[in-house]
Structure formats: C-alpha cells, structure tokens
Motif scaffolding. Sequence first.
Motif, PDB file in Angstrom:
ATOM      1  N   LEU A 145     120.010 134.675  49.836  1.00 11.38           N
ATOM      2  CA  LEU A 145     119.108 135.711  49.331  1.00 11.38           C
ATOM      3  C   LEU A 145     118.726 135.461  47.883  1.00 11.38           C
ATOM      4  O   LEU A 145     117.600 135.707  47.478  1.00 11.38           O
ATOM      5  CB  LEU A 145     119.753 137.096  49.490  1.00 11.38           C
ATOM      6  CG  LEU A 145     119.839 137.622  50.913  1.00 11.38           C
ATOM      7  CD1 LEU A 145     120.596 138.941  50.944  1.00 11.38           C
ATOM      8  CD2 LEU A 145     118.463 137.796  51.512  1.00 11.38           C
ATOM      9  N   GLY A 146     119.650 134.979  47.047  1.00 10.19           N
ATOM     10  CA  GLY A 146     119.343 134.706  45.649  1.00 10.19           C
ATOM     11  C   GLY A 146     118.273 133.646  45.479  1.00 10.19           C
ATOM     12  O   GLY A 146     117.570 133.609  44.463  1.00 10.19           O
ATOM     13  N   GLY A 147     118.133 132.764  46.459  1.00  5.84           N
ATOM     14  CA  GLY A 147     117.118 131.721  46.402  1.00  5.84           C
ATOM     15  C   GLY A 147     115.712 132.243  46.603  1.00  5.84           C
ATOM     16  O   GLY A 147     114.736 131.561  46.273  1.00  5.84           O
ATOM     17  N   ALA A 153     109.891 132.851  45.412  1.00  9.49           N
ATOM     18  CA  ALA A 153     108.755 133.708  45.056  1.00  9.49           C
ATOM     19  C   ALA A 153     108.094 133.228  43.776  1.00  9.49           C
ATOM     20  O   ALA A 153     106.859 133.183  43.678  1.00  9.49           O
ATOM     21  CB  ALA A 153     109.211 135.155  44.914  1.00  9.49           C
ATOM     22  N   THR A 154     108.896 132.843  42.790  1.00 11.29           N
ATOM     23  CA  THR A 154     108.351 132.341  41.524  1.00 11.29           C
ATOM     24  C   THR A 154     107.584 131.044  41.751  1.00 11.29           C
ATOM     25  O   THR A 154     106.472 130.869  41.237  1.00 11.29           O
ATOM     26  CB  THR A 154     109.492 132.118  40.510  1.00 11.29           C
ATOM     27  OG1 THR A 154     110.139 133.373  40.289  1.00 11.29           O
ATOM     28  CG2 THR A 154     108.966 131.563  39.195  1.00 11.29           C
ATOM     29  N   ARG A 165     102.285 128.206  42.257  1.00 12.09           N
ATOM     30  CA  ARG A 165     101.345 127.389  43.040  1.00 12.09           C
ATOM     31  C   ARG A 165     100.058 128.165  43.315  1.00 12.09           C
ATOM     32  O   ARG A 165      98.971 127.592  43.313  1.00 12.09           O
ATOM     33  CB  ARG A 165     101.978 126.958  44.376  1.00 12.09           C
ATOM     34  CG  ARG A 165     103.233 126.103  44.265  1.00 12.09           C
ATOM     35  CD  ARG A 165     103.071 124.715  43.635  1.00 12.09           C
ATOM     36  NE  ARG A 165     103.064 124.630  42.216  1.00 12.09           N
ATOM     37  CZ  ARG A 165     104.127 124.724  41.388  1.00 12.09           C
ATOM     38  NH1 ARG A 165     105.322 124.934  41.851  1.00 12.09           N
ATOM     39  NH2 ARG A 165     103.981 124.611  40.088  1.00 12.09           N
ATOM     40  N   ARG A 166     100.170 129.467  43.571  1.00 15.49           N
ATOM     41  CA  ARG A 166      98.962 130.278  43.821  1.00 15.49           C
ATOM     42  C   ARG A 166      98.024 130.252  42.617  1.00 15.49           C
ATOM     43  O   ARG A 166      96.815 130.230  42.773  1.00 15.49           O
ATOM     44  CB  ARG A 166      99.357 131.720  44.137  1.00 15.49           C
ATOM     45  CG  ARG A 166      99.741 131.929  45.556  1.00 15.49           C
ATOM     46  CD  ARG A 166      99.767 133.421  45.889  1.00 15.49           C
ATOM     47  NE  ARG A 166     100.072 133.559  47.294  1.00 15.49           N
ATOM     48  CZ  ARG A 166     101.155 134.127  47.765  1.00 15.49           C
ATOM     49  NH1 ARG A 166     102.048 134.660  46.956  1.00 15.49           N
ATOM     50  NH2 ARG A 166     101.363 134.195  49.063  1.00 15.49           N
ATOM     51  N   ARG A 167      98.595 130.310  41.431  1.00 13.43           N
ATOM     52  CA  ARG A 167      97.761 130.286  40.209  1.00 13.43           C
ATOM     53  C   ARG A 167      97.057 128.952  40.033  1.00 13.43           C
ATOM     54  O   ARG A 167      95.987 128.889  39.445  1.00 13.43           O
ATOM     55  CB  ARG A 167      98.617 130.602  38.983  1.00 13.43           C
ATOM     56  CG  ARG A 167      99.005 132.073  38.879  1.00 13.43           C
ATOM     57  CD  ARG A 167      99.563 132.422  37.515  1.00 13.43           C
ATOM     58  NE  ARG A 167     100.784 131.726  37.180  1.00 13.43           N
ATOM     59  CZ  ARG A 167     102.012 132.188  37.394  1.00 13.43           C
ATOM     60  NH1 ARG A 167     102.173 133.371  37.935  1.00 13.43           N
ATOM     61  NH2 ARG A 167     103.068 131.478  37.049  1.00 13.43           N
ATOM     62  N   GLU A 168      97.638 127.884  40.548  1.00 16.88           N
ATOM     63  CA  GLU A 168      97.095 126.534  40.387  1.00 16.88           C
ATOM     64  C   GLU A 168      96.120 126.140  41.493  1.00 16.88           C
ATOM     65  O   GLU A 168      95.338 125.219  41.327  1.00 16.88           O
ATOM     66  CB  GLU A 168      98.241 125.515  40.368  1.00 16.88           C
ATOM     67  CG  GLU A 168      99.202 125.700  39.221  1.00 16.88           C
ATOM     68  CD  GLU A 168     100.474 124.867  39.394  1.00 16.88           C
ATOM     69  OE1 GLU A 168     100.611 124.174  40.437  1.00 16.88           O
ATOM     70  OE2 GLU A 168     101.326 124.919  38.496  1.00 16.88           O
ATOM     71  N   ALA A 169      96.185 126.801  42.634  1.00 12.33           N
ATOM     72  CA  ALA A 169      95.436 126.364  43.815  1.00 12.33           C
ATOM     73  C   ALA A 169      94.254 127.269  44.115  1.00 12.33           C
ATOM     74  O   ALA A 169      94.217 128.426  43.716  1.00 12.33           O
ATOM     75  CB  ALA A 169      96.380 126.335  45.016  1.00 12.33           C
ATOM     76  N   ASP A 170      93.309 126.718  44.847  1.00 11.84           N
ATOM     77  CA  ASP A 170      92.174 127.512  45.320  1.00 11.84           C
ATOM     78  C   ASP A 170      92.590 128.457  46.438  1.00 11.84           C
ATOM     79  O   ASP A 170      91.983 129.497  46.648  1.00 11.84           O
ATOM     80  CB  ASP A 170      91.057 126.597  45.831  1.00 11.84           C
ATOM     81  CG  ASP A 170      90.421 125.782  44.726  1.00 11.84           C
ATOM     82  OD1 ASP A 170      90.441 126.219  43.552  1.00 11.84           O
ATOM     83  OD2 ASP A 170      89.911 124.687  45.029  1.00 11.84           O
ATOM     84  N   GLY A 171      93.629 128.084  47.176  1.00  7.08           N
ATOM     85  CA  GLY A 171      94.130 128.906  48.271  1.00  7.08           C
ATOM     86  C   GLY A 171      95.522 128.441  48.651  1.00  7.08           C
ATOM     87  O   GLY A 171      95.889 127.296  48.402  1.00  7.08           O
TER      88      GLY A 171
END
Length: 190
Positions: free
Chosen positions: A5-7, A12-13, A18-24
């Motif tokens: 669970l700690g992982g 999530a981080t 990756r979401r901020r870096e990618a188009d989708g």
Amino acid sequence: MTNQLGGLAKKATYIEQRRREADGTLIVDGGDMLTPAAPRAVPGIVTPEDIALRAAALVRMQSHIGLNAMAVGERALALGLKELRKLVKTHRLRLLSANLVDARGKLAFEAGFVTEVAGVKVGLFGLTEVPEAQRAPITEAGLKTTPAQDAARTEVERLRQQGAAVVIALAHVGIQPARDLMNKVPGIDL
C-alpha cells in the motif's frame, strides 16, 4: 512498482509526473494487484476480511489515480466473484478478460473496449491464463478459460472494426505465453 500500500503514493506521484509531460496517458494493470500471493506474508493481512479491506483500499486508490483498465488475474478472483463484482461496480473499475467464461460459456467480465488517448483510438482487451497449480480461484469461482490466442484474435478484429488504431493486450498469461501471443496473433501492438 511495489505491491505494498505504501508504494501507491510513489505510483501516484510517478503517474502525475508523466501526465504533466505527455499529451495523453493510459493507466493499465496486468492483474493480481488486489490480493497478495501469500496473504500472511503481508503484515496485518490474515483473514479473508483483511484481504477484502486491502483490495477495496487498492481499488479506491487506483481509481483515484485514474486506472483505465486491469486484466483479471486469479488472485483477484480469490476475493470471490461476488465481492470482486461489487468492487468493480462501486468503483467503476474495468476488469477485462476475453477468455474467462462461466459454466454456460458466457464471458464473466468485459472483454475489451476502445477509448481515445490524445486523439488516438486505443483498443484494450484482457486475457487470463495461469498454470494449473494456480487455477483454484478460477475454478472455485465457477469459471474456466478458453484458448487465449483464439480470444485475442477475436478481440483484435472487434476492436479494429470499432476504429482502434492501436490495440493493447492486458495479458495475464505469463511472460512466454505473452511473447507467443505477440508473435502468433497479428494486430496486437503492445
């Protein structure tokens, strides 16, 4: 990524970065994340109720980070079919298996679907196949598997007909059988 669970915070981080870096982005899982292979090996996970609570927490977190789909693994079925379907419905989790069927031959879960990522239609489908020694949760749920390659061919054709430019197999089948699928079933891109 770790299955503890700690992982999930790290996962999530990582996904958010990756979401901020990618188009989708497309977030998928190959199965077996819901229950540990050896429940007693995870501190505090001892009873079936403990396992169900852990699975519910994992599903909530995966839903929060935007999991698009997950293949059905035998360990998810260890929760029991009723409990698993309840989690799927409550958290709108898309569990996929194109070759896991009930006694009448009816698919036990959604086979696959087409979604759009950054303007590209992507087809996703799941497959479930495990060694005989690991089949107990499948048979105890009253389910059986049909040949994975046949189901894959059917799904590739169906998803391409629905406009998928890319087809991804969430193949909970083992490493060598997954390689065989890629080599023997035309139209699977990943």
